[in-house]
Design a protein around this motif. Structure first.
Motif, PDB file in Angstrom:
ATOM      1  N   TYR A  39       3.201   9.368  12.412  1.00 29.92           N
ATOM      2  CA  TYR A  39       4.597   8.982  12.199  1.00 29.92           C
ATOM      3  C   TYR A  39       4.741   7.503  11.845  1.00 29.92           C
ATOM      4  O   TYR A  39       5.837   6.948  11.907  1.00 29.92           O
ATOM      5  N   GLY A  40       3.634   6.873  11.486  1.00 29.93           N
ATOM      6  CA  GLY A  40       3.690   5.480  11.074  1.00 29.93           C
ATOM      7  C   GLY A  40       4.057   4.529  12.189  1.00 29.93           C
ATOM      8  O   GLY A  40       4.641   3.462  11.952  1.00 29.93           O
ATOM      9  N   ILE A  41       3.725   4.868  13.417  1.00 28.01           N
ATOM     10  CA  ILE A  41       4.035   4.025  14.574  1.00 28.01           C
ATOM     11  C   ILE A  41       2.888   3.038  14.773  1.00 28.01           C
ATOM     12  O   ILE A  41       1.718   3.424  14.847  1.00 28.01           O
ATOM     13  N   GLY A  42       3.233   1.770  14.863  1.00 26.60           N
ATOM     14  CA  GLY A  42       2.217   0.751  15.033  1.00 26.60           C
ATOM     15  C   GLY A  42       1.648   0.733  16.446  1.00 26.60           C
ATOM     16  O   GLY A  42       2.336   1.033  17.419  1.00 26.60           O
ATOM     17  N   LEU A  43       0.381   0.385  16.541  1.00 32.42           N
ATOM     18  CA  LEU A  43      -0.305   0.280  17.820  1.00 32.42           C
ATOM     19  C   LEU A  43      -0.130  -1.118  18.396  1.00 32.42           C
ATOM     20  O   LEU A  43      -0.220  -2.111  17.664  1.00 32.42           O
ATOM     21  N   THR A  44       0.118  -1.208  19.684  1.00 37.28           N
ATOM     22  CA  THR A  44       0.174  -2.520  20.333  1.00 37.28           C
ATOM     23  C   THR A  44      -1.167  -3.216  20.216  1.00 37.28           C
ATOM     24  O   THR A  44      -1.236  -4.428  19.980  1.00 37.28           O
ATOM     25  N   LEU A  45      -2.229  -2.449  20.386  1.00 34.48           N
ATOM     26  CA  LEU A  45      -3.585  -2.965  20.252  1.00 34.48           C
ATOM     27  C   LEU A  45      -4.219  -2.351  19.006  1.00 34.48           C
ATOM     28  O   LEU A  45      -4.731  -1.231  19.058  1.00 34.48           O
ATOM     29  N   PRO A  46      -4.184  -3.034  17.865  1.00 38.31           N
ATOM     30  CA  PRO A  46      -4.832  -2.494  16.666  1.00 38.31           C
ATOM     31  C   PRO A  46      -6.340  -2.396  16.869  1.00 38.31           C
ATOM     32  O   PRO A  46      -6.894  -3.052  17.764  1.00 38.31           O
ATOM     33  N   PRO A  47      -7.020  -1.564  16.073  1.00 42.74           N
ATOM     34  CA  PRO A  47      -8.460  -1.350  16.277  1.00 42.74           C
ATOM     35  C   PRO A  47      -9.282  -2.635  16.330  1.00 42.74           C
ATOM     36  O   PRO A  47     -10.240  -2.719  17.106  1.00 42.74           O
TER      37      PRO A  47
END
Length: 313
Positions: A39-47
């Motif tokens: 759903y195109g939701i951003g992660l608080t902690l990107p990879p």
């Protein structure tokens, strides 16, 4: 030099650290990340940042193992002398230095991580975890059941803090796809309870294995204070509870299971857990309890791998 290196890896429990890191990567990469990306939701902690979060968890865990071995040095000499590395390959003073260095590095890493993702509550996780593990080693593990409960809560907290870190994204997912969010929540809650219960099961069995050394060190563990029969009955009740938890998950969340995952649950979880309970009732000497403890650890790992079988996206 090589002996010292291997002794250090034993001191920080490298296989256990691998399981801790794997747990967090499975929660993040197999459950949360695919659902958020759908759903195109951003992660608080990107990879590119998440590995620092895992590293910080490993620092907390390894520090806990180091201080536990320092404080329990004399007890371990009696319970499992062949596995003691302090005083043989690593001096106790060196172990203290390693502990405080790890604590300091972990705190600065947690502070940097929280600043980089602009989420300052993440800073509190590190001192809370490190402090609780020190309290466990210094006092709680010598009290009946309290130490077992704390270390089991820490075990459940390993995946739980990933969910906590990504709580904002999860709230957005719940708004756009409540069903998917509910499925993820069921899986997460089930696994947190399983992680807590399976670790508590193993902790009690380890206490029965180490009862003589703990008694001589005046540790007030469950088998020392309440007796072996009570400890065995309590561990068995927890094991039966785990069986009920697994069966309930399969029955009530059938849409999450494929034929392959049904087979896996039967072979890798239900059967070994039943066998461990059978062995537990027959156990009489430390070697018997050690066998049950090893089986319990494999059950914990099998429960973790089950996360790969859940089809939620």
């Amino acid at each position: 030099m090589m002996n010292v290196f291997y002794a250090f890896l034993r001191l920080i429990r490298l296989p256990n650290l691998f399981i801790v890191g794997l747990t967090q990567y499975l929660i993040y990469g197999a459950l949360l990340q695919p659902a958020f990306e759908q759903y195109g939701i951003g992660l608080t902690l990107p990879p590119q940042t998440f590995w620092l979060f895992v590293l910080d968890t490993l620092l907390i865990t390894s520090a806990g193992y180091i201080i536990n071995d320092v404080i329990d040095f004399r007890i371990d000499l009696q319970n499992r002398p062949e596995k003691v590395v302090l005083g043989r390959y690593i001096r106790k003073q060196t172990a203290y230095w390693l502990y405080f260095s790890t604590i300091l590095l972990g705190f600065f890493l947690a502070f940097y991580l929280a600043l980089s993702v602009q989420n300052m509550p993440l800073v509190a996780i590190y001192p809370a975890g490190a402090g609780l593990l020190f309290w466990y080693s210094y006092q709680l593990k010598r009290m009946p059941l309290w130490g077992n409960l704390l270390v089991s809560l820490f075990c459940a907290g390993v995946p739980g803090i990933v969910w906590f870190a990504e709580r904002e994204g999860f709230a957005k997912l719940a708004a756009v796809d409540p069903k998917l969010a509910a499925q993820l929540a069921v899986i997460m809650v089930w696994y947190l309870i399983f992680a807590f219960g399976s670790n508590l099961y193993r902790e009690l069995i380890k206490d029965m294995e180490d009862v003589e050394g703990d008694r001589s060190a005046q540790c007030r563990t469950v088998p020392v204070i309440w007796g072996m029969n009570t400890a065995k009955g309590l561990a068995a009740a927890i094991g039966v509870g785990l069986l009920a938890l697994i069966v309930a998950m399969v029955v009530h969340q059938g849409e999450l299971f494929t034929l392959l995952s049904h087979l896996y649950v039967t072979v890798a979880l239900i059967a070994p857990l039943g066998l461990s309970l059978f062995w537990l009732f027959r156990a009489k000497v430390p070697a018997d309890y050690h066998r049950v403890s090893t089986m319990a650890k494999l059950i914990m790992l099998s429960g973790l791998i089950l996360l790969l079988f859940f089809a939620v996206t």
